[in-house]
Design a protein around this motif. Structure first.
Motif, PDB file in Angstrom:
ATOM      1  N   UNK A 168       0.968  -7.051 -48.934  1.00 31.16           N
ATOM      2  CA  UNK A 168       0.280  -7.160 -47.662  1.00 31.16           C
ATOM      3  C   UNK A 168       0.881  -8.290 -46.842  1.00 31.16           C
ATOM      4  N   UNK A 169       0.716  -8.216 -45.567  1.00 30.30           N
ATOM      5  CA  UNK A 169       1.273  -9.175 -44.603  1.00 30.30           C
ATOM      6  C   UNK A 169       2.793  -9.069 -44.528  1.00 30.30           C
ATOM      7  N   UNK A 188      13.510 -19.555 -54.768  1.00 31.27           N
ATOM      8  CA  UNK A 188      13.825 -18.137 -54.984  1.00 31.27           C
ATOM      9  C   UNK A 188      13.747 -17.325 -53.692  1.00 31.27           C
ATOM     10  N   UNK A 189      13.907 -17.989 -52.555  1.00 31.33           N
ATOM     11  CA  UNK A 189      13.911 -17.304 -51.264  1.00 31.33           C
ATOM     12  C   UNK A 189      15.340 -16.909 -50.896  1.00 31.33           C
ATOM     13  N   UNK A 233      12.179 -14.594 -46.844  1.00 31.75           N
ATOM     14  CA  UNK A 233      11.379 -15.559 -46.090  1.00 31.75           C
ATOM     15  C   UNK A 233      10.558 -14.834 -45.029  1.00 31.75           C
ATOM     16  N   UNK A 234       9.527 -15.445 -44.559  1.00 32.98           N
ATOM     17  CA  UNK A 234       8.618 -14.813 -43.603  1.00 32.98           C
ATOM     18  C   UNK A 234       9.139 -14.908 -42.180  1.00 32.98           C
ATOM     19  N   UNK A 279      13.495  -8.224 -42.810  1.00 33.57           N
ATOM     20  CA  UNK A 279      12.957  -7.590 -44.023  1.00 33.57           C
ATOM     21  C   UNK A 279      13.329  -6.110 -44.052  1.00 33.57           C
ATOM     22  N   UNK A 280      13.275  -5.446 -42.899  1.00 35.16           N
ATOM     23  CA  UNK A 280      13.650  -4.030 -42.829  1.00 35.16           C
ATOM     24  C   UNK A 280      15.131  -3.831 -43.154  1.00 35.16           C
TER      25      UNK A 280
END
Length: 102
Positions: free
Chosen positions: A36-37, A92-93, A59-60, A66-67
C-alpha cells in the motif's frame, strides 16, 4: 569531555560506513511486491546483509520511477537478461538500475 568527543566521532564514523553496492543478475527468481502507498520491494536478490532475504526497496521518490523499475524487472525476466542494480548497503534502498548490454 573526552567521552563526548568519542561519541561524536563514533556517530560520524558509523554514517561513513554506508556504501553503494552493485548487483548484476538475471532476475528470474526475484519477487516483485507492491505494498500500500505504492511501496515497491523486490525479494530474493543476491543483496547481502543487512538486506534480509535479499530485500531491496525503491525510495519513495516518484511513481514513474517505481513503474520503470517494475517494467525493467518484468522485461528482464521474460527476456532472460541481466539487470544491474546499485543500492545503499545500510538501508537496502535502490539508488540506480539498468538492463545490462548484450
Amino acid at each position: 569531555m573526552k567521552k563526548l568527543l568519542f561519541i561524536t566521532l563514533f556517530t560520524f564514523c558509523s554514517f561513513a560506513n554506508a556504501a553503494v553496492v552493485s548487483l548484476s543478475a538475471v532476475p528470474t527468481g526475484w519477487r516483485l511486491q507492491n505494498y500500500t502507498a505504492g511501496n515497491v520491494v523486490v525479494w530474493y536478490t543476491a543483496a547481502a546483509t543487512p538486506c534480509v532475504n535479499g530485500q531491496l526497496m525503491m525510495p519513495a521518490n516518484s511513481e514513474s520511477e517505481r513503474n520503470r523499475f517494475w517494467a525493467l524487472i518484468l522485461a528482464a525476466k521474460v527476456a532472460n537478461r541481466s539487470v544491474y542494480v546499485e543500492y545503499d548497503d545500510t538501508t537496502c534502498k535502490i539508488i540506480s538500475f539498468a538492463m545490462k548490454e548484450g
